[in-house]
Design an enzyme around this catalytic site. Structure first.
Site, PDB file in Angstrom:
ATOM      1  N   ARG A 199       1.076  -1.427  -0.099  1.00 41.39           N
ATOM      2  CA  ARG A 199       0.087  -0.069   0.105  1.00 41.39           C
ATOM      3  C   ARG A 199       0.980   1.259  -0.616  1.00 41.39           C
ATOM      4  O   ARG A 199       0.815   2.296  -0.808  1.00 41.39           O
ATOM      5  CB  ARG A 199      -0.718  -0.478   1.355  1.00 41.39           C
ATOM      6  CG  ARG A 199      -1.483   1.106   1.507  1.00 41.39           C
ATOM      7  CD  ARG A 199      -1.526   1.823   2.510  1.00 41.39           C
ATOM      8  NE  ARG A 199      -2.616   3.266   2.938  1.00 41.39           N
ATOM      9  CZ  ARG A 199      -1.788   4.463   2.876  1.00 41.39           C
ATOM     10  NH1 ARG A 199      -0.146   4.491   2.194  1.00 41.39           N
ATOM     11  NH2 ARG A 199      -2.562   5.810   3.403  1.00 41.39           N
ATOM     12  N   HIS A 211       2.642   5.603  -2.170  1.00 41.00           N
ATOM     13  CA  HIS A 211       4.202   7.405  -1.742  1.00 41.00           C
ATOM     14  C   HIS A 211       5.388   7.346  -3.039  1.00 41.00           C
ATOM     15  O   HIS A 211       6.149   8.184  -3.026  1.00 41.00           O
ATOM     16  CB  HIS A 211       4.868   7.320  -0.208  1.00 41.00           C
ATOM     17  CG  HIS A 211       3.773   7.014   0.073  1.00 41.00           C
ATOM     18  ND1 HIS A 211       3.007   8.264   1.053  1.00 41.00           N
ATOM     19  CD2 HIS A 211       2.783   6.142   1.359  1.00 41.00           C
ATOM     20  CE1 HIS A 211       1.809   8.434   1.690  1.00 41.00           C
ATOM     21  NE2 HIS A 211       2.088   7.031   2.544  1.00 41.00           N
TER      22      HIS A 211
END
Length: 116
Positions: A75, A80
């Site tokens: 995730r 990011h």
């Protein structure tokens, strides 16, 4: 509304099922050429990671054989470090690891329902 481990487990299971629906019989090449499918799959991996973060530490410690940390890491990578995502790696993760993960999570869910 209070969400509990059962709800988060169901979110993860549902997201895996949806990933399988999105992939269908696509080849790795077809997946790599479809930004629409990639975006949908990546979003579902983000949901899996977020739900994993929200599961209780107690539940995660009872099932150390499940790679909770890796689900969270996936995730984080998608959210990011999106510029470093390899469609091939994601596709292979789906094909090689998600079927067993789904079975394990369904087992956890079943065991948790019997405890409750």
């Amino acid at each position: 509304m209070t969400r509990d481990d059962q709800v988060y487990l169901q979110d993860i299971i549902d997201s895996i099922d949806i990933i399988f629906q999105h992939i269908g019989d696509s080849t790795e090449y077809e997946f790599s050429q479809s930004l629409l499918i990639q975006d949908a799959v990546y979003r579902r991996f983000e949901i899996i990671g977020e739900a994993t973060i929200r599961l209780s530490d107690d539940l995660k410690s009872r099932y150390p054989e499940i790679e909770w940390r890796l689900m969270r890491a996936m995730r984080n990578k998608l959210a990011h470090e999106y510029f470093g995502i390899s469609a091939s790696t994601v596709y292979n993760t789906i094909k090689l690891y998600l079927p067993a993960l789904l079975r394990n999570l369904q087992r956890v869910q079943h065991e948790q329902r019997n405890i409750s």
